[in-house]
Design a protein around this motif. Structure first.
Motif, short mmCIF file in Angstrom:
data_model
loop_
_atom_site.label_atom_id
_atom_site.label_comp_id
_atom_site.label_asym_id
_atom_site.label_seq_id
_atom_site.Cartn_x
_atom_site.Cartn_y
_atom_site.Cartn_z
N UNK A 104 25.36 114.71 24.71
CA UNK A 104 25.76 113.48 24.02
C UNK A 104 25.37 112.23 24.81
N UNK A 105 24.69 112.45 25.95
CA UNK A 105 24.23 111.36 26.81
C UNK A 105 25.39 110.51 27.33
N UNK A 106 26.44 111.20 27.77
CA UNK A 106 27.58 110.50 28.38
C UNK A 106 27.15 109.90 29.71
N UNK A 107 27.78 108.79 30.07
CA UNK A 107 27.46 108.12 31.33
C UNK A 107 28.17 108.75 32.52
N UNK A 108 29.23 109.48 32.24
CA UNK A 108 30.01 110.12 33.30
C UNK A 108 30.80 111.28 32.70
N UNK A 109 31.05 112.30 33.51
CA UNK A 109 32.00 113.33 33.12
C UNK A 109 33.24 113.13 33.98
N UNK A 110 34.38 113.00 33.33
CA UNK A 110 35.64 112.76 34.03
C UNK A 110 36.43 114.06 34.04
N UNK A 111 36.64 114.59 35.23
CA UNK A 111 37.44 115.80 35.35
C UNK A 111 38.88 115.41 35.66
N UNK B 2 40.37 103.54 35.55
CA UNK B 2 39.02 103.97 35.89
C UNK B 2 38.00 103.33 34.95
N UNK B 3 38.30 103.36 33.67
CA UNK B 3 37.39 102.78 32.67
C UNK B 3 37.25 101.27 32.87
N UNK B 4 38.32 100.64 33.36
CA UNK B 4 38.28 99.20 33.58
C UNK B 4 37.64 98.82 34.91
N UNK B 5 37.12 99.82 35.64
CA UNK B 5 36.34 99.52 36.83
C UNK B 5 37.03 99.67 38.16
N UNK B 6 38.27 100.12 38.16
CA UNK B 6 38.98 100.32 39.43
C UNK B 6 38.49 101.58 40.14
N UNK B 7 38.60 101.60 41.47
CA UNK B 7 38.26 102.78 42.25
C UNK B 7 39.43 103.76 42.16
N UNK B 8 39.25 104.80 41.37
CA UNK B 8 40.29 105.80 41.16
C UNK B 8 39.71 107.16 41.49
N UNK C 143 33.66 99.99 32.37
CA UNK C 143 32.63 100.57 33.25
C UNK C 143 31.74 101.57 32.52
N UNK C 144 32.32 102.28 31.54
CA UNK C 144 31.58 103.31 30.82
C UNK C 144 31.77 103.13 29.32
N UNK C 145 30.67 103.21 28.59
CA UNK C 145 30.73 103.09 27.14
C UNK C 145 30.95 104.45 26.48
#
Length: 236
Positions: free
Chosen positions: A151-158, A224-230, A3-5
């Motif tokens: 760094x132009x991240x696509x998401x911040x994961x807390x 989460x990275x693999x696209x699941x709703x977490x 889902x996110x690079x």
């Protein structure tokens, strides 16, 4: 299909304590590093910001007679200690890393240089960002958002110890309700303790989504990275 690079992972210092009262639990450190290594091996570019609350917290110091600026500076150094420990744990998993700090300490880490950080990510190195923003009065949440934007991240994961964002503290209220999705404005209006308001405002202004997950649940980050709703996603 991931889902996110490119992501920025924000990890609290307290998460490294495990069941201890302070410091770093080596078992927890190794567990988290192994989880992140799995995501790294998927080809995800990862930046990491770690808090310093397991070692020192500026707010607590201010209450004990230490000036707030000095307390915050001590807290920044605590984040560097955590970053060095985490860097070693990641490298034990075969992960290439670099540590950059917002306060110059050349014998320990690289200075914070945005273009160099991005180049490291492109070369498949995890970049740890230590010493917060380098300034007092700013939290590591704000530092994490700032680095994510840089760094132009696509998401911040807390990464937290609860499953997501709730309408009240789930550790104190059994009937707390978790949100699958919520907006930045709702977070601020409801005074939800996702991140401090400066961090939330920065995310909103730059359209940076925040994903809040439970890092203690094995495999959550990879799912989460693999696209699941977490957990909970915070966005426009």
């Amino acid at each position: 299909m991931i889902s996110y690079k490119r992501i920025l992972l924000k990890l609290s210092g307290e998460a490294l304590m495990g069941d201890r009262q302070f410091g770093i639990d080596p078992v927890v450190l190794k567990t988290f590093a192994a989880e992140i290594a799995e995501v790294y091996n998927l080809g995800v570019q990862i930046g990491i910001v770690i808090g310093g609350g397991n070692i020192f917290r500026g707010v607590q110091a201010a209450a004990h007679g230490i000036h707030k600026v000095s307390g915050d500076q001590m807290g920044m150094l605590a984040t560097v200690i955590n970053s060095i420990a985490f860097q070693n744990a990641l490298e034990e998993n075969g992960v290439q890393t670099r540590l950059q700090t917002a306060i110059k300490m050349e014998q320990i880490a690289e200075p914070l240089i945005r273009r160099r950080a991005i180049r490291h990510l492109e070369k498949n190195r995890i970049v740890l960002f230590g010493a917060g923003t380098g300034n007092p009065y700013f939290t590591t949440d704000t530092a994490a958002v700032l680095r994510a934007i840089e760094i132009e991240a696509q998401v911040i994961i807390k990464a937290t110890r609860v499953d997501g964002v709730y309408d009240c503290d789930p550790e104190k209220h059994e009937n707390a309700v978790m949100f699958d999705e919520i907006t930045y404005r709702q977070v601020i209006e409801k005074d939800l303790k996702v991140m401090d308001q400066t961090a939330i405002t920065l995310c909103a202004e730059n359209h940076l989504p925040i994903s809040v997950i439970n890092i203690n649940t094995k495999g959550n980050l990879k799912r989460l990275i693999n696209g699941e709703q977490i957990g909970t996603i915070v966005r426009d």
